[in-house]
Design a protein around this motif. Structure first.
Motif, PDB file in Angstrom:
ATOM      1  N   GLY A 214     -59.860 -10.792 -17.555  1.00 51.93           N
ATOM      2  CA  GLY A 214     -58.867 -10.387 -16.560  1.00 51.93           C
ATOM      3  C   GLY A 214     -59.385  -9.301 -15.632  1.00 51.93           C
ATOM      4  N   ARG A 215     -60.028  -8.286 -16.212  1.00 47.62           N
ATOM      5  CA  ARG A 215     -60.561  -7.208 -15.384  1.00 47.62           C
ATOM      6  C   ARG A 215     -61.748  -7.691 -14.555  1.00 47.62           C
ATOM      7  NH1 ARG A 215     -59.469  -3.629 -20.164  1.00 47.62           N
ATOM      8  NH2 ARG A 215     -57.628  -2.396 -19.603  1.00 47.62           N
ATOM      9  N   ALA A 216     -62.536  -8.610 -15.101  1.00 40.51           N
ATOM     10  CA  ALA A 216     -63.652  -9.172 -14.340  1.00 40.51           C
ATOM     11  C   ALA A 216     -63.136  -9.904 -13.101  1.00 40.51           C
ATOM     12  CB  ALA A 216     -64.468 -10.128 -15.214  1.00 40.51           C
ATOM     13  N   LEU A 217     -62.063 -10.675 -13.284  1.00 42.37           N
ATOM     14  CA  LEU A 217     -61.472 -11.392 -12.156  1.00 42.37           C
ATOM     15  C   LEU A 217     -60.914 -10.412 -11.122  1.00 42.37           C
ATOM     16  CD1 LEU A 217     -60.758 -14.174 -11.017  1.00 42.37           C
ATOM     17  CD2 LEU A 217     -58.570 -14.023 -12.242  1.00 42.37           C
ATOM     18  N   ALA A 218     -60.282  -9.343 -11.599  1.00 41.51           N
ATOM     19  CA  ALA A 218     -59.741  -8.345 -10.684  1.00 41.51           C
ATOM     20  C   ALA A 218     -60.859  -7.629  -9.930  1.00 41.51           C
ATOM     21  CB  ALA A 218     -58.899  -7.328 -11.458  1.00 41.51           C
ATOM     22  N   PHE A 219     -61.948  -7.332 -10.621  1.00 39.78           N
ATOM     23  CA  PHE A 219     -63.107  -6.696  -9.977  1.00 39.78           C
ATOM     24  C   PHE A 219     -63.632  -7.585  -8.859  1.00 39.78           C
ATOM     25  CE2 PHE A 219     -67.459  -5.615  -9.237  1.00 39.78           C
ATOM     26  CZ  PHE A 219     -67.615  -4.269  -9.560  1.00 39.78           C
ATOM     27  N   ALA A 220     -63.825  -8.868  -9.162  1.00 40.26           N
ATOM     28  CA  ALA A 220     -64.354  -9.795  -8.165  1.00 40.26           C
ATOM     29  C   ALA A 220     -63.405  -9.929  -6.975  1.00 40.26           C
ATOM     30  CB  ALA A 220     -64.612 -11.158  -8.802  1.00 40.26           C
ATOM     31  N   ALA A 221     -62.079  -9.941  -7.257  1.00 42.71           N
ATOM     32  CA  ALA A 221     -61.100 -10.078  -6.178  1.00 42.71           C
ATOM     33  C   ALA A 221     -61.135  -8.876  -5.249  1.00 42.71           C
ATOM     34  CB  ALA A 221     -59.701 -10.262  -6.769  1.00 42.71           C
ATOM     35  N   VAL A 222     -61.159  -7.675  -5.828  1.00 45.45           N
ATOM     36  CA  VAL A 222     -61.203  -6.462  -5.003  1.00 45.45           C
ATOM     37  C   VAL A 222     -62.514  -6.394  -4.222  1.00 45.45           C
ATOM     38  CG1 VAL A 222     -61.306  -3.937  -5.068  1.00 45.45           C
ATOM     39  CG2 VAL A 222     -59.615  -5.167  -6.448  1.00 45.45           C
ATOM     40  N   HIS A 223     -63.607  -6.675  -4.904  1.00 45.31           N
ATOM     41  CA  HIS A 223     -64.919  -6.643  -4.267  1.00 45.31           C
ATOM     42  C   HIS A 223     -64.940  -7.550  -3.037  1.00 45.31           C
ATOM     43  CE1 HIS A 223     -69.391  -8.110  -4.545  1.00 45.31           C
ATOM     44  NE2 HIS A 223     -69.199  -7.334  -3.520  1.00 45.31           N
ATOM     45  N   HIS A 224     -64.534  -8.795  -3.194  1.00 46.02           N
ATOM     46  CA  HIS A 224     -64.639  -9.743  -2.092  1.00 46.02           C
ATOM     47  C   HIS A 224     -63.579  -9.508  -1.023  1.00 46.02           C
ATOM     48  CE1 HIS A 224     -67.256 -11.742  -5.028  1.00 46.02           C
ATOM     49  NE2 HIS A 224     -67.834 -12.245  -3.957  1.00 46.02           N
ATOM     50  N   ALA A 225     -62.413  -9.021  -1.396  1.00 48.55           N
ATOM     51  CA  ALA A 225     -61.388  -8.716  -0.396  1.00 48.55           C
ATOM     52  C   ALA A 225     -61.822  -7.562   0.497  1.00 48.55           C
ATOM     53  CB  ALA A 225     -60.064  -8.393  -1.084  1.00 48.55           C
ATOM     54  N   VAL A 226     -62.312  -6.494  -0.114  1.00 47.18           N
ATOM     55  CA  VAL A 226     -62.764  -5.341   0.676  1.00 47.18           C
ATOM     56  C   VAL A 226     -63.983  -5.711   1.514  1.00 47.18           C
ATOM     57  CG1 VAL A 226     -63.682  -2.979   0.556  1.00 47.18           C
ATOM     58  CG2 VAL A 226     -61.809  -3.682  -0.958  1.00 47.18           C
ATOM     59  N   LEU A 227     -64.886  -6.497   0.948  1.00 43.21           N
ATOM     60  CA  LEU A 227     -66.060  -6.942   1.692  1.00 43.21           C
ATOM     61  C   LEU A 227     -65.648  -7.734   2.929  1.00 43.21           C
ATOM     62  CD1 LEU A 227     -69.099  -7.474   2.065  1.00 43.21           C
ATOM     63  CD2 LEU A 227     -68.860  -9.410   0.479  1.00 43.21           C
ATOM     64  N   GLY A 228     -64.715  -8.661   2.763  1.00 43.79           N
ATOM     65  CA  GLY A 228     -64.281  -9.472   3.891  1.00 43.79           C
ATOM     66  C   GLY A 228     -63.641  -8.654   4.991  1.00 43.79           C
ATOM     67  N   VAL A 229     -62.781  -7.715   4.609  1.00 48.67           N
ATOM     68  CA  VAL A 229     -62.136  -6.860   5.606  1.00 48.67           C
ATOM     69  C   VAL A 229     -63.166  -5.987   6.313  1.00 48.67           C
ATOM     70  CG1 VAL A 229     -60.492  -4.977   5.948  1.00 48.67           C
ATOM     71  CG2 VAL A 229     -59.906  -6.893   4.438  1.00 48.67           C
ATOM     72  N   TYR A 230     -64.102  -5.424   5.549  1.00 43.46           N
ATOM     73  CA  TYR A 230     -65.135  -4.564   6.137  1.00 43.46           C
ATOM     74  C   TYR A 230     -65.953  -5.359   7.158  1.00 43.46           C
ATOM     75  CZ  TYR A 230     -68.808  -0.935   6.202  1.00 43.46           C
ATOM     76  OH  TYR A 230     -69.689   0.047   6.572  1.00 43.46           O
ATOM     77  N   LEU A 231     -66.434  -6.537   6.769  1.00 42.10           N
ATOM     78  CA  LEU A 231     -67.250  -7.331   7.684  1.00 42.10           C
ATOM     79  C   LEU A 231     -66.451  -7.758   8.906  1.00 42.10           C
ATOM     80  CD1 LEU A 231     -69.264  -9.573   5.193  1.00 42.10           C
ATOM     81  CD2 LEU A 231     -70.104  -7.620   6.510  1.00 42.10           C
ATOM     82  N   GLY A 232     -65.198  -8.153   8.698  1.00 49.48           N
ATOM     83  CA  GLY A 232     -64.365  -8.540   9.826  1.00 49.48           C
ATOM     84  C   GLY A 232     -64.120  -7.397  10.782  1.00 49.48           C
ATOM     85  N   CYS A 233     -63.897  -6.214  10.240  1.00 45.15           N
ATOM     86  CA  CYS A 233     -63.669  -5.035  11.077  1.00 45.15           C
ATOM     87  C   CYS A 233     -64.946  -4.593  11.789  1.00 45.15           C
ATOM     88  CB  CYS A 233     -63.129  -3.889  10.227  1.00 45.15           C
ATOM     89  SG  CYS A 233     -61.427  -4.133   9.679  1.00 45.15           S
ATOM     90  N   THR A 234     -66.089  -5.018  11.283  1.00 48.56           N
ATOM     91  CA  THR A 234     -67.363  -4.688  11.920  1.00 48.56           C
ATOM     92  C   THR A 234     -67.641  -5.596  13.108  1.00 48.56           C
ATOM     93  OG1 THR A 234     -68.294  -3.870   9.842  1.00 48.56           O
ATOM     94  CG2 THR A 234     -69.863  -4.527  11.550  1.00 48.56           C
ATOM     95  N   PHE A 235     -67.337  -6.893  12.962  1.00 48.55           N
ATOM     96  CA  PHE A 235     -67.686  -7.857  13.993  1.00 48.55           C
ATOM     97  C   PHE A 235     -66.560  -8.132  14.987  1.00 48.55           C
ATOM     98  CE2 PHE A 235     -70.908  -8.694  10.797  1.00 48.55           C
ATOM     99  CZ  PHE A 235     -72.041  -8.902  11.568  1.00 48.55           C
ATOM    100  N   ALA A 236     -65.301  -7.980  14.577  1.00 48.80           N
ATOM    101  CA  ALA A 236     -64.181  -8.333  15.451  1.00 48.80           C
ATOM    102  C   ALA A 236     -64.128  -7.534  16.751  1.00 48.80           C
ATOM    103  CB  ALA A 236     -62.866  -8.188  14.691  1.00 48.80           C
TER     104      ALA A 236
END
Length: 339
Positions: A214-236
């Motif tokens: 459960g915590r592994a899944l939560a870690f992966a979800a937070v990691h990829h969600a923050v990564l996506g927002v960061y990259l989007g905010c960089t290129f948008a």
């Protein structure tokens, strides 16, 4: 990646290129990239130490957010490598790019560099730039009228959905990288596939050896969600909401690049956070220019644009997002009207 900064002595761009070259701003900056890479490695080791010391704890979600920032910074380094800002040769750039991209963050270097080259050649061109190709989001009223399926639903309110959708962009990078391996034209497919597989196996193993499922899944979800927002905010902020190149400018390299790009004002912290892409005009004019030289090139480019009467777009960070979101809402109007 093929470079697009090809000076022609008889053009406006040629004169600007000579001024930039004379200032030494196209020279390599090995010391800068050595320090930048060293800092990223040190941060990676610090993140690993924090991860191991915390063990199976919900506090790991803070580590996940930190790893997302580190992943985004590695992605920005891969971007510079692809533009041959770091290494002069294609071979060295390819080796380093695949280590950082495929193995480091699970992003297919071959797929991304080919896509990004097409973007640089025709920024904001609705038919030639893959970054404004219609998919789930639409970037022009024509695309909105032609939208089908989910794009018709999302496109109506895409300005409001943009940031929530970015939380899936990290996963989308992985999926697109894997799907690209099916293309017979993809170079070094076996190597790229092996490195991607090593990344994913290593990532899952690192999670499950320390965290409960459960915590592994939560870690992966937070990691990829923050990564996506960061990259989007960089290129948008860089092109979204800027005009499509006018017909008379499509053969004019300088105007094609400057008029479709937007710079973002800030300072040293913003320069680091956005990986220098806040100097989007200078980057598009001289893609192989080391990131550290972009702030030095800006006054030369800005003055030259004023000299030849070419508008130079620049705004603050928040306003850049506002301009992009207003554009997205405006082009979605046909969908809201049921057209």
């Amino acid at each position: 990646m093929t470079t697009t900064d090809v000076p022609s002595t008889g053009t406006d761009y040629g004169l600007l290129a000579r001024r930039i070259t004379a200032a030494g701003l196209l020279d390599r900056r090995p010391g800068y990239y050595a320090v930048r890479t060293g800092l990223l490695l040190a941060l990676g080791l610090a993140a690993a130490a924090a991860y191991l010391s915390l063990g199976d704890s919900w506090a790991q979600l803070w580590v996940a957010a930190g790893v997302a920032v580190l992943s985004a910074q590695l992605g920005l380094l891969a971007h510079d490598i692809a533009h041959r800002q770091v290494f002069r040769t294609a071979r060295a750039s390819g080796i380093a790019g695949r280590i950082v991209g495929n193995l480091g963050i699970g992003m297919g270097y071959g797929w991304w560099s080919e896509k990004h080259t097409r973007h640089h050649a025709n920024p904001n061109h609705s038919e030639l730039d893959p970054d404004v190709a219609p998919d789930l989001l639409v970037w022009s009223e024509e695309q909105a009228r032609d939208a089908r399926g989910a794009a018709r639903v999302v496109g109506r309110w895409q300005a409001f959905l943009f940031f929530p959708l970015l939380t899936f962009e990290g996963v989308n990078l992985h999926v697109a990288s894997i799907l690209a391996l099916r293309r017979p034209t993809m170079r070094h497919r076996v190597l790229e596939a092996a490195l991607l597989l090593a990344h994913f196996v290593g990532y899952v193993a690192a999670l499950l050896l320390v965290l409960s499922p459960g915590r592994a899944l939560a870690f992966a979800a937070v990691h990829h969600a923050v990564l996506g927002v960061y990259l989007g905010c960089t290129f948008a902020p860089n092109h979204k909401g800027m005009p499509e190149p006018a017909e008379e400018h499509r053969r004019d390299f300088l105007r094609r690049q400057v008029l479709t790009s937007r710079n973002v004002r800030g300072g040293p912290i913003l320069d680091v956070a956005l990986g220098g892409l806040n100097y989007q005009i200078e980057h598009h004019l001289f893609p192989s220019m080391p990131t550290a030289n972009l702030p030095k090139a800006q006054p030369i480019v800005r003055a030259y644009c004023a000299e030849i009467g070419v508008p130079y777009g620049e705004t603050g960070l928040i306003d850049s997002y506002a301009q992009a979101l207003r554009h997205m809402h405006r082009v979605g109007a046909p969908l809201r009207a049921g057209k």
